[in-house]
Design a protein around this motif. Structure first.
Motif, PDB file in Angstrom:
ATOM      1  N   ARG A  20      30.678 108.727 102.655  1.00 33.29           N
ATOM      2  CA  ARG A  20      30.423 109.844 101.742  1.00 33.29           C
ATOM      3  C   ARG A  20      28.935 110.135 101.522  1.00 33.29           C
ATOM      4  NH1 ARG A  20      32.849 112.635  97.583  1.00 33.29           N
ATOM      5  NH2 ARG A  20      31.470 113.082  95.848  1.00 33.29           N
ATOM      6  N   PHE A  49      32.533 121.136  99.042  1.00 31.25           N
ATOM      7  CA  PHE A  49      33.811 121.336  98.357  1.00 31.25           C
ATOM      8  C   PHE A  49      34.782 120.212  98.709  1.00 31.25           C
ATOM      9  CE2 PHE A  49      38.025 122.971  97.709  1.00 31.25           C
ATOM     10  CZ  PHE A  49      37.929 123.719  96.548  1.00 31.25           C
ATOM     11  N   GLU A  50      34.888 119.902  99.995  1.00 34.96           N
ATOM     12  CA  GLU A  50      35.796 118.843 100.432  1.00 34.96           C
ATOM     13  C   GLU A  50      35.450 117.499  99.789  1.00 34.96           C
ATOM     14  OE1 GLU A  50      36.871 120.622 104.845  1.00 34.96           O
ATOM     15  OE2 GLU A  50      35.161 119.278 104.640  1.00 34.96           O
ATOM     16  N   GLU A  52      34.294 117.254  96.867  1.00 41.86           N
ATOM     17  CA  GLU A  52      34.416 117.518  95.430  1.00 41.86           C
ATOM     18  C   GLU A  52      33.053 117.502  94.733  1.00 41.86           C
ATOM     19  OE1 GLU A  52      38.084 115.785  93.552  1.00 41.86           O
ATOM     20  OE2 GLU A  52      38.191 114.760  95.517  1.00 41.86           O
ATOM     21  N   GLU A  53      32.032 117.880  95.473  1.00 42.59           N
ATOM     22  CA  GLU A  53      30.685 118.084  94.932  1.00 42.59           C
ATOM     23  C   GLU A  53      30.587 119.578  94.609  1.00 42.59           C
ATOM     24  OE1 GLU A  53      28.225 115.941  94.272  1.00 42.59           O
ATOM     25  OE2 GLU A  53      29.389 114.193  94.915  1.00 42.59           O
ATOM     26  N   TYR A  54      31.277 119.960  93.545  1.00 44.31           N
ATOM     27  CA  TYR A  54      31.499 121.379  93.274  1.00 44.31           C
ATOM     28  C   TYR A  54      30.220 122.137  92.923  1.00 44.31           C
ATOM     29  CZ  TYR A  54      36.399 120.122  93.543  1.00 44.31           C
ATOM     30  OH  TYR A  54      37.620 119.672  93.983  1.00 44.31           O
ATOM     31  N   TYR A  86      37.676 128.174  92.703  1.00 45.62           N
ATOM     32  CA  TYR A  86      38.253 126.863  92.430  1.00 45.62           C
ATOM     33  C   TYR A  86      37.160 125.915  91.918  1.00 45.62           C
ATOM     34  CZ  TYR A  86      41.053 122.628  93.194  1.00 45.62           C
ATOM     35  OH  TYR A  86      41.744 121.447  93.024  1.00 45.62           O
ATOM     36  N   ALA A  87      35.995 125.938  92.573  1.00 48.73           N
ATOM     37  CA  ALA A  87      34.879 125.076  92.158  1.00 48.73           C
ATOM     38  C   ALA A  87      34.430 125.416  90.737  1.00 48.73           C
ATOM     39  CB  ALA A  87      33.724 125.208  93.145  1.00 48.73           C
ATOM     40  N   GLU A  90      36.722 123.812  88.317  1.00 42.22           N
ATOM     41  CA  GLU A  90      36.450 122.371  88.217  1.00 42.22           C
ATOM     42  C   GLU A  90      35.201 122.085  87.380  1.00 42.22           C
ATOM     43  OE1 GLU A  90      38.426 119.820  89.248  1.00 42.22           O
ATOM     44  OE2 GLU A  90      39.855 121.416  89.669  1.00 42.22           O
ATOM     45  N   LYS A  91      34.294 123.028  87.316  1.00 39.96           N
ATOM     46  CA  LYS A  91      33.077 122.867  86.516  1.00 39.96           C
ATOM     47  C   LYS A  91      33.230 123.462  85.117  1.00 39.96           C
ATOM     48  CE  LYS A  91      29.990 121.069  87.855  1.00 39.96           C
ATOM     49  NZ  LYS A  91      29.746 119.628  87.779  1.00 39.96           N
ATOM     50  N   HIS A 116      40.752 116.673 101.083  1.00 42.56           N
ATOM     51  CA  HIS A 116      40.664 117.211  99.718  1.00 42.56           C
ATOM     52  C   HIS A 116      42.006 116.975  99.037  1.00 42.56           C
ATOM     53  CE1 HIS A 116      40.359 120.151  96.435  1.00 42.56           C
ATOM     54  NE2 HIS A 116      39.067 119.908  96.517  1.00 42.56           N
ATOM     55  N   GLU A 118      43.851 118.828  97.239  1.00 41.23           N
ATOM     56  CA  GLU A 118      44.775 119.966  97.367  1.00 41.23           C
ATOM     57  C   GLU A 118      45.067 120.201  98.854  1.00 41.23           C
ATOM     58  OE1 GLU A 118      46.283 121.561  95.040  1.00 41.23           O
ATOM     59  OE2 GLU A 118      45.056 121.279  93.254  1.00 41.23           O
TER      60      GLU A 118
END
Length: 151
Positions: A20, A49-50, A52-54, A86-87, A90-91, A116, A118
């Motif tokens: 990662r 995004f994958e 999850e670093e939005y 979507y991001a 999440e924020k 991801h 989803e």
């Protein structure tokens, strides 16, 4: 040929190995320039995004959207807006998510995201998440008792 091709190839290998921090570093090392900038910004946004670093995904997808608008290129617009919406959710940026999702065609879906949570992201899913998080129900409102003012 893109000057980032070598970095993208390393990215694929490192991502497959599941490192990662190295993946994030490689994504940060990509410098989008020239004709490939739109592609690079989109795929950097998707990569973040994958992971999850939005916040980083939002930045890259915003660049992609802005360049596409400026150049009149609509190639990545639906998917960039969908991922960014979507991001934003999440924020906790629901207003921004609502604005973005309005730009997405109803049949837009993304089912190719790497590892991801989803398995598929589509407009309906984003709207459902947005509605669930922004619905005002009496049980969601905390019961506040009147407290005396401090002097």
């Amino acid at each position: 040929m893109s000057h980032n091709n070598e970095t993208w190839e390393k990215y694929k290998d490192v991502r497959a190995d599941g490192h990662r921090d190295d993946v994030i570093k490689l994504l940060r090392d990509i410098v989008p320039v020239g004709e490939e900038a739109l592609d690079d910004y989109y795929f950097m946004g998707q990569g973040f995004f994958e992971l999850e670093e939005y916040h980083l995904a939002i930045d890259m997808l915003t660049q992609c959207i802005d360049i596409g608008k400026h150049k009149g290129i609509s190639w990545y617009q639906d998917t960039a807006y969908l991922l960014r919406a979507y991001a934003f959710i999440e924020k906790g940026k629901y207003k921004e998510a609502k604005e973005d999702i309005d730009f997405v065609a109803d049949d837009t879906r993304i089912a190719w995201l790497y590892r991801h949570p989803e398995p598929e992201i589509n407009k309906s899913l984003v709207i459902q998440k947005l509605n669930a998080l922004t619905a005002k129900t009496p049980s969601a409102t905390p019961n506040r008792k009147h407290s005396p003012k401090l002097r």
